[in-house]
Design an enzyme around this catalytic site. Structure first.
Site, PDB file in Angstrom:
ATOM      1  N   CYS A 214      20.777  -3.656  36.940  1.00  0.00           N
ATOM      2  CA  CYS A 214      21.861  -2.892  36.351  1.00  0.00           C
ATOM      3  C   CYS A 214      22.842  -3.833  35.648  1.00  0.00           C
ATOM      4  CB  CYS A 214      22.566  -2.111  37.448  1.00  0.00           C
ATOM      5  SG  CYS A 214      24.013  -1.239  36.863  1.00  0.00           S
ATOM      6  N   ASP A 367       8.392 -20.676  18.777  1.00  0.00           N
ATOM      7  CA  ASP A 367       7.839 -20.682  20.133  1.00  0.00           C
ATOM      8  C   ASP A 367       6.901 -19.494  20.290  1.00  0.00           C
ATOM      9  OD1 ASP A 367       7.293 -20.755  22.788  1.00  0.00           O
ATOM     10  OD2 ASP A 367       9.357 -20.452  23.467  1.00  0.00           O
TER      11      ASP A 367
END
Lengths: 469, 241
Positions: A214, A367
C-alpha cells in the site's frame, strides 16, 4: 516580433522538410531539438494556443494508443487537434508537434492538444505547458537505467501534478493502485475507469507485479483478482485504501479474433464498446480515451464510433499478410507488455514462427535485464505452437540465451544479426503464421522491411479484416 | 543427493531480472542430471539455513530493501553460522550492501547492515550506471565477467577480497577499480543483467563449491555453452574492443 522564435521555428520547419525529402526517420524529434537549441523557451508561446484545452496522457504502457484513440474521437467530433502522433513523447517531440501544427510565427489554430508525455519527461514538459486534463494509464517497470526505480518515477510525476492548478482534472485507471493514489494525494477532481474484476478475466502471470504494498501505509495488499500484472481488485487490510468504484466500467468482455467487445456503463447509461484491436491492454486504453472524451463533453455514441474506427499505430499489434500467412508485428518494451504479446502468440490457432528483435540503444533502455522478468517459459511449455525462434538486433545473443534458459530447445533457436535475413527467415518458415516482436529502435527498420515484403492489413468499417489494395 | 537452492524474498527483491540467476544455477544442474530444488522464502517465512546448498539474495527498491533488512536482521545468527561454515551465497546489489557493516545516508546516519563481511557503503551523488566487464580469478583461471550495474551506493572494502577488477565500468565506488566482494564462499557483486546466465564459468564455480561442501567430489560435465559465450563476447567486444 521575437526574432529568436521565428528563427527557431524556421530551423525546425526546414528540418521537417528535409527529413521528409530524404526519407530519414519521420522527423518527429529532431526539429524540436533544433528549435529548443535556438530558443529554449519556445514552448511558452504555445501555452494557450489550444483553445479548448490541453490533454496529456502519461504512464508506462498505452500512452500512444490512448492518445491516438482520444485524438481520433475528437477529430471525428469535428475538433481540430494538435498531437504528437509518432510516440515522440519527450520535450523535443512535444515541441515538434506544436511547431508542425503552427505557422512560421508560431500561431496554432486548434481546439485541443492531445499529447502523450513520457513519465520521466512529464515534470519538464509541464513546466511549459499546463494540461487541463491528465490521463494516467498505469505504472509498470520500464527502462530502469534511464529513470531509476519505479517509485522515484511515480514520485516525480506526482510532484509535477501537484504543481499544476488544483482545477486540473485527472482520468485514472481504477485497477492500478499506483495510479489511483494520485486522486487522494492531489485532491484534484478525478474520474476513474476500470474493468469489472470477474474470475473469467483473471490472468496468471505471477511475475513482474509492481505494487505489492500500500502506497499509504506500507501494508501488503490483498487481491481478490489479478487481471494482469498488478491491475485488479486490491484492498489494503490496514488502512482501507482499495480499488475505487469506477465511473466508467467495462463488463461482459468478449475477446474475439478480430477485436474486443464489452459493455461499458456509468451512472447515466450503458453502451457497447467495439474495438478493432486485440488485447486487454487495448480495452484499458479505449476506456481511458472514452472517459476523457466524456469529460470533454463528446457525445458517448460519437466517441464509441471513433473507437470502432481506430487503426493501430506502428507496432501496436500491426497485421500483415504474406501470401496466406498472417503476420503480426508488436512493439515490446517492458515485461508486462512482453507478457501480453506472448499471451497473444499462444492464443493464435495456427502453428507459428517467431522473430524477436532486441536492441539496447538509449531509446530501448540500455539495460536489458528485464528480459529475464518476462515469462518466456510459457513458450517452452507449448512446443506444439511454435517451430522456431529467430533472434535479431544488437542483443540477439542475449535473447537467444534467455529462451535457452526458459527451456526452448537450442535446435529451435537461431541468431541472425541481419534484419533482412531474419525477416526473410521468419516469413518463409513452415508455420501458418509469423509473430514479430521488436524493441523501440528495432521496430522502424523491421517495419520498413516487412512492409516491402508483406501486405499491410487494415480493418474496414464493418470490422472485417481485409488487405490494403 | 539433491542441491537445495534458497531464493530469498523473490516477492520483494525481483528487480533487474534477478530470478535469472537462480534459473541459471538450476538449469545448469538439471542439464547435468544433478537433482536440484528451489525453496522461495518470503517475508516472515521459515528459513532453515542448514538445509541449503546455495543462497541467493537480490536487490530491490529502497522501501523493499528496508523490509528485507528487518526480516533478515532477526535471523542474522543463523546466517552467520552457515556463512562461516562455507555456504555458497550470491548477493547482488542491495543484497550485497546488506551483508556489510553499515550504509551511510547523505545526512551521515549509519544504517547497520548484517555485519557478515567487512565493508561499508555510503550514498553517492550520481548513480553509477552502465555495462561493465570485470576480471576475476576462479580456481586459478582468469575469467572476464560481464553485467550491467546501476547503483547509487559506493562500497568500500576494508581489505576484503573483491570479486574482480574493473576492466570497464564503475565497480564498487568508481574510484578504486574493484568490483564486488568475496569472503569464504560468499560472492557479492553490483553486476546484474542477470550475472549468472552469461557468465557460465562463475555459475559452474558456484555449483562446484556447493557440491564440495556436500562432500560430493565429482567432475562437472562439460555443457555446450555456445550461446552463453556469444552473449558474453558481444559485451566484452563492445566494451574492450
Amino acid at each position: 516580433m521575437n526574432l529568436r522564435l521565428i528563427l527557431a521555428v524556421l530551423a525546425a520547419k526546414t528540418a521537417m522538410f528535409l527529413s521528409r525529402f530524404f526519407g530519414r526517420g519521420r522527423g518527429s524529434s529532431l526539429p524540436g531539438m533544433l528549435a529548443l537549441r535556438i530558443y529554449p523557451g519556445i514552448l511558452k508561446h504555445y501555452r494557450h494556443q489550444a483553445r479548448r484545452g490541453v490533454i496529456m496522457v502519461t504512464g508506462t504502457n498505452g500512452k500512444t494508443t490512448t492518445s491516438n484513440m482520444l485524438s481520433g474521437i475528437l477529430v471525428r467530433a469535428g475538433y481540430t487537434v494538435v498531437t504528437n502522433r509518432e510516440g515522440a513523447n519527450l520535450l523535443t517531440g512535444v515541441t515538434t508537434a506544436f511547431i508542425r501544427a503552427g505557422s512560421v510565427t508560431a500561431r496554432v489554430r486548434s481546439d485541443y492538444a492531445v499529447l502523450e508525455v513520457d513519465e520521466a519527461a512529464f515534470p519538464v514538459v509541464t513546466r511549459w505547458i499546463k494540461p487541463n486534463l491528465v490521463v494516467i494509464t498505469n505504472f509498470f517497470r520500464d527502462q530502469l537505467d534511464r529513470y531509476g526505480e519505479l517509485d522515484t518515477t511515480i514520485g516525480k510525476v506526482l510532484e509535477a501534478i501537484q504543481k499544476l492548478p488544483s482545477s486540473t482534472r485527472l482520468i485514472l485507471n481504477a485497477d492500478d493502485p499506483l495510479v489511483v493514489r494520485f486522486a487522494g494525494e492531489t485532491g484534484y477532481p478525478s474520474r476513474f475507469y476500470g474493468v469489472r474484476p470477474v474470475p473469467e478475466l483473471a490472468g496468471d502471470a505471477a511475475y513482474s507485479r509492481e505494487a505489492k504494498f500500500c502506497p499509504h501505509c506500507g501494508a501488503e495488499f490483498m487481491y481478490s483478482i489479478y487481471l494482469y500484472s498488478q491491475l485488479g481488485d486490491y484492498k489494503c487490510p490496514r488502512c482501507g485504501f482499495a480499488r475505487p468504484r469506477p465511473d466508467i466500467e467495462a463488463s461482459f468482455v468478449q475477446v474475439g479474433l478480430n477485436g474486443i467487445t464489452a459493455r461499458v456503463d456509468d451512472d447515466e447509461g450503458d453502451w457497447k464498446i467495439e474495438l478493432p484491436v486485440q488485447g486487454m491492454y487495448n480495452l484499458y486504453n479505449a476506456l481511458a480515451a472514452f472517459t476523457a472524451s466524456l469529460v470533454l463533453g463528446v457525445d458517448p455514441e460519437a466517441a464509441l464510433a471513433g473507437l470502432k474506427m481506430y487503426s493501430p499505430a506502428i507496432g501496436r499489434m500491426e497485421l500483415f499478410a504474406y501470401g496466406d500467412k498472417k503476420v503480426t508485428l508488436t512493439l515490446v518494451k517492458n515485461p508486462t507488455g512482453f507478457n501480453q504479446a506472448l499471451a497473444g502468440l499462444i492464443a493464435g490457432k495456427s502453428r507459428q514462427d517467431v522473430m524477436i528483435a532486441i536492441n539496447d540503444n538509449d531509446a530501448d533502455g540500455r539495460d536489458i535485464s528485464w528480459l529475464w522478468d518476462v515469462d518466456f517459459e510459457i513458450l517452452a511449455q507449448r512446443p506444439d505452437k511454435f517451430n522456431f525462434f529467430i533472434c535479431t538486433g544488437k542483443r540477439a545473443e542475449e535473447m537467444a540465451l534467455r529462451l535457452k534458459y526458459a527451456g526452448v530447445p537450442v535446435s529451435a533457436l537461431h541468431i541472425e544479426r541481419d534484419y533482412q535475413r531474419a525477416i526473410d527467415g521468419v516469413l518463409n518458415g513452415r508455420g501458418a503464421a509469423a509473430g514479430l516482436l521488436a524493441t523501440y529502435t528495432a521496430l522502424w527498420p523491421v517495419e520498413k522491411i516487412l512492409a516491402q515484403r508483406a501486405e499491410r492489413v487494415v480493418y474496414n468499417d464493418s470490422n472485417r479484416v481485409s488487405p490494403v489494395s | 543427493m539433491t542441491l537445495t537452492v534458497c531464493h530469498l524474498y523473490p516477492d520483494l527483491l525481483n528487480l533487474y531480472g534477478d530470478r535469472g540467476n537462480v534459473l541459471a544455477f538450476v538449469q545448469r544442474c538439471r542439464w547435468r542430471g544433478l537433482p536440484v530444488r528451489v525453496e522461495e522464502v518470503n517475508l516472515g517465512g521459515t528459513i532453515n539455513f542448514a538445509e541449503y546448498d546455495f543462497l541467493f539474495i537480490g536487490g530491490g527498491s529502497d522501501r523493499e530493501q528496508a523490509l528485507m533488512a528487518a526480516d533478515l536482521g532477526a535471523r542474522v545468527d543463523g546466517l552467520k553460522a552457515v556463512v562461516e561454515d562455507g555456504l555458497v551465497v550470491l548477493a547482488i546489489c542491495g543484497g550485497y550492501q546488506l551483508l556489510g557493516r553499515f550504509y551511510r545516508t547523505p545526512d551521515g546516519r549509519e544504517i547497520p547492515g548484517l555485519g557478515l563481511m567487512d565493508f561499508y557503503t555510503e550514498t553517492g551523488d550520481k548513480r553509477l550506471i552502465g555495462n561493465a566487464v570485470i576480471e576475476t580469478g576462479l580456481n586459478g583461471k582468469q575469467v572476464k565477467l560481464v553485467g550491467f550495474e546501476n547503483h547509487g551506493g559506493r562500497t568500500y572494502l576494508n581489505g576484503l577480497e573483491p570479486l574482480g577488477r574493473v576492466l570497464k565500468g564503475h565497480g564498487n565506488n568508481g574510484l578504486d577499480g574493484l568490483e564486488g566482494a568475496r569472503y569464504k564462499n560468499v560472492f557479492c557483486s553490483y553486476l546484474h543483467g542477470p550475472l549468472l546466465p552469461k557468465n557460465p564459468a562463475l555459475t559452474d564455480h558456484l555449483i562446484a563449491l556447493a557440491l564440495q561442501r556436500k562432500q560430493e567430489h565429482m567432475q562437472l560435465a562439460v555443457l555446450d555453452d555456445t550461446i552463453e559465450e556469444m552473449a558474453r563476447e558481444v559485451m566484452v567486444k563492445r566494451l574492450l574492443g
